[in-house]
Write an enzyme that holds these catalytic residues in place. Structure first.
Site, short mmCIF file in Angstrom:
data_model
loop_
_atom_site.label_atom_id
_atom_site.label_comp_id
_atom_site.label_asym_id
_atom_site.label_seq_id
_atom_site.Cartn_x
_atom_site.Cartn_y
_atom_site.Cartn_z
N SER A 299 28.41 50.45 13.51
CA SER A 299 29.46 49.70 13.03
C SER A 299 30.88 50.33 13.55
CB SER A 299 29.20 49.36 11.46
OG SER A 299 30.34 48.96 10.95
N LYS A 354 21.96 47.66 8.86
CA LYS A 354 23.14 47.15 9.90
C LYS A 354 23.29 45.84 9.27
CE LYS A 354 26.64 46.94 12.13
NZ LYS A 354 26.94 45.62 12.49
N HIS A 357 24.80 45.83 5.98
CA HIS A 357 25.95 46.05 5.77
C HIS A 357 26.89 44.94 6.22
CE1 HIS A 357 29.25 47.10 8.67
NE2 HIS A 357 29.73 48.47 8.00
N ASN A 358 26.36 44.10 7.26
CA ASN A 358 27.44 42.80 7.57
C ASN A 358 27.35 41.92 6.55
OD1 ASN A 358 27.40 44.18 10.15
ND2 ASN A 358 26.98 42.62 11.30
N GLU A 361 29.88 42.95 4.54
CA GLU A 361 31.03 42.95 5.26
C GLU A 361 31.53 41.49 4.90
OE1 GLU A 361 30.88 44.31 9.52
OE2 GLU A 361 31.38 42.29 10.00
C1 6PG Z 1 30.67 45.98 12.71
C2 6PG Z 1 30.76 44.55 12.43
C3 6PG Z 1 30.30 43.97 14.00
C4 6PG Z 1 30.71 42.64 14.58
C5 6PG Z 1 29.96 41.67 13.45
C6 6PG Z 1 30.65 40.45 13.49
O1 6PG Z 1 30.00 46.49 11.71
O2 6PG Z 1 31.31 46.73 13.66
O3 6PG Z 1 29.80 43.93 11.80
O4 6PG Z 1 28.91 44.27 14.10
O5 6PG Z 1 31.86 42.57 13.98
O6 6PG Z 1 28.85 41.21 14.37
O7 6PG Z 1 29.99 39.52 12.82
P1 6PG Z 1 30.20 38.10 12.73
O8 6PG Z 1 30.66 37.37 13.93
O9 6PG Z 1 28.96 37.28 12.30
O10 6PG Z 1 31.22 37.89 11.75
#
Ligand code: 6PG
Length: 634
Positions: A299, A354, A357-358, A361
């Site tokens: 990330s 991860k 995490h997303n 996010e």
């Molecule tokens: C990170 C982000 C990265 C990416 C996402 C975007 O932790 O660096 O999560 O992995 O920005 O995959 O995800 P979406 O396109 O689903 O918003």
């Protein structure tokens, strides 16, 4: 030499294998100073060995510490060579303390008889041949060493060491998209020697690696390839390869191409946002060939890849020990200067967290989008909203996402705010979707992740929304006013609920999968480098040392009680004024439900029993028995 850093070459193996001979010869060839670990034994240790008594771990401890000091001192100014048996993993760990990424173990291997023969030919040595058996028994497999057979001649052995360590690259990266490129630069900036590969697709992807190398002076010692065979052949053994291509089929395509050229003990890392169950399938396929496969959540986006990402590796722990020094070196550092990288566990647990995490996010982003929407309803322009958010930075609300939101809101184009010109349709690449599927599969009510995902999906129906907006005339009322402190408190609580759900989801899933969780450590590696780094995440590192349940931790109980009225008022005001605030509203609904001892689910059970005889349990009978009731009277 390809690497830009000093290295300590430790020639290891059982006594009599020829470490000193090879070390000295290597030193003559390379002009790198040589040290013999035997010269650092205490008089007691030497006396013991002369008397045919094998050394204990305790006997070796001081000696190893001294050798580690020697290596660290040497590495300040120069590379060095050390002949040292280094028989156990724990010994090798002591030797490598504070210099892990600079140490190269070269293991001289040979059969008992071959070594015995060499020992008998040797004139003086304090170790009697009677101790050879104990040396073999003590020897623990070294997964990260370059292994060379003593059946080869000393000159050949030295030539092989020189070739491996000085002409081969320590790490290889496949896939030179933005993330792959920035990881390459991060590795060379940390002194590692690197091989880079990007496929050749006529008229589409040509000379990508070579052109990338030319564009950045720091890559002058990196090796660039568009032929996968040459790329693999350019890597030190055991090979360490990071794949940075799109999740899904592209990974399988690369693995299919790669696999025929790999050897037992090599480690392949998938640094993409792969689905954790795919990672587990790939681990199984590669392990059939004794090749290790590490799924590593990464990330931090482009900037993190270049300056220090947060890394979430999982898979075989021996494989992790091979790549750990590399990952630790390029990872972001926490406030204690520890790498934001930790071994998450077996199987696909790294990609699993991860994915979570997303999910967290998505919610963090959605909550900020809702704050923005609420503040827009107060007729504030983006600069004013940015100013309000800036004042929140001084509080425990500070976060990377808050920070970038402020910058985004302030960005102008031709005297207008750029944000006003961006279409309100949010896309997603899949991790939020997987997280939601997983939540439902596992029956864990981490409702905010699903809500944030659906908010993005609703945004996708732009033309329907536009039509229905006119049909229902759903604008907010003009006299609606929201207190900023109340909004701040509502936002604070919604974030707490989001973090509760995310970590609860990890805890519960890990239990189901039989993985060991360490929530404090997961929070720690998310304090820097990653997208959800924040002051709150920093607080969680401590909180999770005493409780795995954030809602039950003393640190949060009082805080939540104080903040709750603000979340309730904010949500009701927004609903009354037609402002969609999916995550704020789900946060308070969830908090109300999870803190209610008597829900209305008794009625659901009765309904299920009525139409389907699905049975129910009774609260006036203290056991697990299920009952069916005859609801229809005729
Ligand atoms: C990170 C982000 C990265 C990416 C996402 C975007 O932790 O660096 O999560 O992995 O920005 O995959 O995800 P979406 O396109 O689903 O918003």
């Amino acid at each position: 030499m390809l690497a830009k850093k000093n290295i300590a070459i430790i020639i290891m193996g059982v006594s009599g294998v020829g470490k000193t001979t090879i070390g000295k010869l290597l030193s003559q060839t390379t002009k790198i100073p040589f040290f013999d670990a035997d010269d650092f034994h205490s008089a007691n240790n030497i006396a013991k060995m002369k008397n045919g008594v094998a050394l204990t771990d305790e006997d070796r401890h001081e000696w190893l510490l001294q050798l580690n000091l020697l290596l660290n001192n040497q590495l300040q100014t120069n590379s060095c060579i050390l002949a040292c048996s280094a028989l156990k993993e724990s010994y090798r760990n002591i030797l490598s303390t504070n210099c892990k990424s600079n140490i190269k173990f070269v293991h001289l291997t040979g059969s008992y008889n071959k070594v015995l023969q060499q020992m008998n030919e040797r004139k003086q040595h304090f170790l009697p041949t009677s101790l050879l058996q104990s040396q073999f028994e003590t020897l623990e497999i070294s997964y990260s060493s370059i292994n060379i057979s003593i059946e080869k001649k000393p000159d050949e052995i030295v030539a092989e060491i020189v070739n491996e360590l000085f002409h081969q690259s320590e790490i290889g990266i496949i896939g030179l998209g933005v993330m792959g490129k920035n990881l390459c630069r991060n590795f060379v900036n940390h002194g590692f020697s690197l091989a880079m590969y990007n496929r050749h697709v006529p008229n589409e992807e040509e000379n990508i690696a070579e052109n990338f190398k030319k564009a950045f002076p720091e890559l002058n010692t990196a090796q660039a390839f568009d032929d996968i065979t040459l790329f693999v052949a350019a890597l030190q053994k055991p090979r360490k390869i990071i794949i940075m291509v799109h999740a899904g089929k592209a990974i399988d395509d690369v693995l299919k191409q790669l696999l025929p050229y790999l050897s037992a003990g090599d480690v392949v890392i998938d640094g993409g946002n792969s689905y954790f169950l795919d990672t587990e399938k790939r681990q199984a396929v590669l392990s059939d060939k004794n090749v290790f496969f590490i799924g590593c959540g990464i990330s931090g986006g482009e900037e993190g890849a270049l300056n220090g990402p947060s890394l979430m590796p999982s898979g075989n722990s021996n494989a992790y020990s091979i790549v750990q020094p590399f990952l630790d070196a390029i990872a972001a550092k926490d406030i204690w200067q520890k790498p934001c990288c930790a071994y998450i566990g077996e199987h696909g647990s790294g990609h699993f967290i991860k994915m979570i995490h997303n999910g967290i996010e998505y919610v963090e982003m959605q909550l900020l989008a809702e704050v923005y929407q609420i503040l827009l309803s107060q007729q504030y322009n983006p600069d004013k909203i940015a100013a309000i958010l800036t004042s929140w930075k001084e509080t425990s609300l500070n976060s990377y996402l808050l920070d970038i939101t402020i910058t985004i809101l302030q960005e102008k184009e031709n005297n207008d705010w750029l944000i006003n010109k961006i279409t309100d349709v949010a896309q997603s690449k899949g991790t939020g979707n997987w997280a939601t599927i997983e939540i439902t599969q596992q029956t864990i009510p981490a409702t905010l992740i699903a809500t944030a995902l659906f908010a993005r999906y609703i945004s996708g129906y732009k033309s329907l929304r536009t039509t229905l907006h006119k049909t229902y005339n759903s604008t907010s009322k003009n006299n609606f006013s929201i207190d900023i402190l109340q909004l701040q408190q509502a936002y604070e609580l919604a974030r707490i609920i989001n973090h509760f759900q995310g970590f609860w989801l990890i805890e519960e899933s890990f239990k189901k999968f039989g993985w060991q969780s360490n929530l404090s450590e997961i929070a720690r590696i998310w304090t820097n480098g990653c997208i959800i780094r924040s002051a709150l995440m920093q607080e969680l590192v401590d909180v999770f040392t005493t409780s795995n349940n954030l809602l039950l931790s003393n640190y949060f109980i009082e805080k939540i009680k104080i903040l709750k009225p603000s979340l309730t008022k904010t949500v009701s005001a927004c609903i009354e004024n037609n402002i969609p605030i999916a995550c704020f509203s789900e946060a308070i609904n969830f908090l109300n439900a999870i803190t209610t001892s008597n829900l209305s689910a008794n009625l659901l059970q009765a309904q299920r029993d009525y139409f389907g005889a699905h049975t129910f349990q009774r609260n006036d009978i203290d056991d697990e028995t299920f009952f069916h009731h005859q609801w229809k009277k005729n």
